[in-house]
Scaffold this motif. Structure first.
Motif, short mmCIF file in Angstrom:
data_model
loop_
_atom_site.label_atom_id
_atom_site.label_comp_id
_atom_site.label_asym_id
_atom_site.label_seq_id
_atom_site.Cartn_x
_atom_site.Cartn_y
_atom_site.Cartn_z
N ARG A 89 0.84 -1.21 0.00
CA ARG A 89 0.00 0.00 0.00
C ARG A 89 0.87 1.25 0.00
O ARG A 89 0.62 2.19 -0.77
N SER B 84 3.90 1.58 -1.04
CA SER B 84 4.59 1.69 -2.33
C SER B 84 3.66 2.25 -3.40
O SER B 84 4.07 3.11 -4.21
N ARG B 85 2.43 1.79 -3.42
CA ARG B 85 1.47 2.29 -4.42
C ARG B 85 1.17 3.77 -4.20
O ARG B 85 1.06 4.56 -5.17
N ARG C 73 4.07 5.79 -5.45
CA ARG C 73 4.10 5.85 -6.91
C ARG C 73 3.06 6.84 -7.43
O ARG C 73 3.32 7.60 -8.38
N ALA C 74 1.87 6.84 -6.80
CA ALA C 74 0.82 7.77 -7.21
C ALA C 74 1.23 9.22 -6.98
O ALA C 74 0.80 10.12 -7.71
#
Length: 480
Positions: free
Chosen positions: A199, A201-202, A205-206
């Motif tokens: 979570r 990491s996502r 990235r966003a």
């Protein structure tokens, strides 16, 4: 006044230890401060209570500190640690960078490699992987922590971690105590940790947050060392000694000593020792110990010895300076065990003071039964000392016999006490002043402000969730 003395002594110990003062000096001074304010005899508490408890701890657990540190150094210098970590990172690749780091740490620590040996190898591996995957550097410490601080230290059945060995003499258990509950706890910690890191990491990235080459200046080496030696059984200063092989062994040779630890530990705990007659151990010449008080330590000691021999035989050509390697490993065990023994001595003095009765009665009056009370007491002591092994030993020295008696009265299996105690010691020991946390942040080149929230989630929150589940299952269905 006695209770005030205990609190002042504890505050003195924590404050100066956090600032990098040696626990070897602080612990006896803090113990004498508590005794002085309580009006107790100082020299008697120093030489009889403090030194007696510290000596008992060293007598029980020095073989494990010594063998664990030697094994870690042999695995490091032979290149086996790097070979295993590199194989896992190659197999999983940058696409699964977080999982690769977690599994590499888990394989090494469950196989008996000392935490600090693993950290100094995993950090550069994680840095290379995270850079290729463009994952923020700040997620390196929680990924390494998940694989090394959590389920392999306190939950997986048979783990050779010193924390898993400490309850054995108190409860007459083995390293495989409550294996079913340990596996369930491990799944919870691993699953929750991977979910959180995925979570994080996502979200990064966003937000277009990328890997950065900028490294934060680490803590001074002297302060780092003083904090670290109370956290695990390896003095990080010894990683610079010995001779590290440039040539890496094949994976099978690198991994075989890890399997030796697990297999021999299992055989000794569940097959060999239970079938032998140790009635002679109850004789006065052996301390009237009984096999239950020593079988767990014996199992782990034999397993680590077998693993050391295996690693040396298989990697002899990659250990050209074997004596230096063995010396460095042996030296790496000395400061940690004396540091933890000093914490144990401090706890023994505090427990011997009349005012401690107030603390003991409060702890034992906590609702929920012996399991909840044990979990709270161990968590508090591990948090205050910043040491899972120190906090756990202090708790069991002071209250272990009482918890065992109360558990017997209500039909609680000692194996369940063992698993709850170990898991409780491994939760709040990861507060910011923990030597393991400070070392991890330093070798990864990040600050607590950047990474500590994620460390809390994977190393504390996940562990607490697993602990709650284990206690609930233990109350409902017992140990399994």
């Amino acid at each position: 006044m006695g209770l005030l003395g205990i609190l002042l002594a504890l505050a003195f110990l924590i404050w100066l230890a956090y600032r990098g003062w040696s626990v070897l000096l602080l612990a006896p001074v803090a113990a004498l401060l508590a005794a002085l304010i309580s009006g107790e005899p100082l020299l008697a508490h120093w030489t009889q209570t403090f030194m007696g408890a510290g000596a008992d701890f060293i007598g029980q657990f020095f073989p494990l500190f010594l063998l664990g540190a030697v094994f870690g150094k042999v695995m490091e210098d032979s290149g086996s640690v790097r070979a295993i970590a590199e194989w896992l990172t190659r197999r999983l690749g940058a696409g699964h960078a977080i999982l690769a780091v977690v599994l590499a740490g888990a394989a090494l620590t469950y196989g008996g490699v000392s935490l600090f040996v693993a950290l100094f190898v995993l950090a550069p591996m994680a840095e290379a992987l995270f850079q290729r995957a463009d994952i923020p550097r700040r997620l390196m410490p929680p990924a390494i922590a998940l694989g090394t601080f959590t389920f392999t230290m306190m939950a997986l059945p048979g783990t050779p971690a010193i924390q898993n060995a400490i309850p054995m003499p108190f409860f007459g258990t083995t390293p495989f105590a409550a294996p079913g509950l340990g596996i369930i706890a491990s799944v919870i910690m691993l699953g929750f940790g991977l979910w959180w890191l995925g979570r994080a990491s996502r979200i990064a990235r966003a937000r277009n947050e990328r890997f950065s080459d900028d490294r934060i200046q680490g803590v001074d080496d002297t302060i780092l060392r003083e904090r670290a030696v109370t956290a695990r059984e390896f003095d990080p200063a010894e990683t610079a000694h010995g001779h590290q092989s440039v040539e890496l062994p094949p994976l099978a040779i690198a991994a075989l000593p890890l399997f030796a630890v697990i297999a021999v530990n299992l055989a000794m705990s569940l097959v060999i020792l239970p079938r032998l007659d140790f009635a002679w151990l109850s004789e006065p010449r052996w301390g009237v110990a009984g096999i239950g008080a020593v079988s767990g330590v014996w199992s782990v000691a034999v397993a680590l010895t077998a693993a050391i021999v295996t690693a040396v035989v298989l990697n002899r050509s990659r250990l050209p300076r074997l004596r230096e390697t063995l010396d460095a490993g042996a030296n790496a065990s000395v400061l940690p065990i004396f540091a933890v023994a000093s914490l144990v001595g401090f706890g023994a003095v505090v427990a011997a003071l009349p005012a401690f009765a107030v603390v003991r009665d409060w702890v034992l009056s906590i609702g929920g039964g012996p399991l909840v009370s044990l979990a709270v007491a161990t968590n508090i002591l591990a948090a205050l000392t910043g040491s899972a092994s120190g906090g756990l030993t202090i708790a069991l020295d002071a209250l272990g016999a009482t918890y065992l008696q109360r558990a017997t009265e209500v039909g609680i299996d000692p194996q369940l006490l063992h698993r709850v105690a170990v898991m409780s010691a491994g939760t709040l020991d990861s507060l910011p002043h923990s030597g393991a946390v400070v070392t991890l942040l330093s070798v990864c080149g990040v600050s607590a402000r950047q990474s500590y929230l994620d460390i809390v989630m994977v190393a504390i929150v996940g562990a607490l969730l697993a602990l709650v589940v284990v206690i609930a299952l233990g109350v409902l269905v017992g140990s399994f």
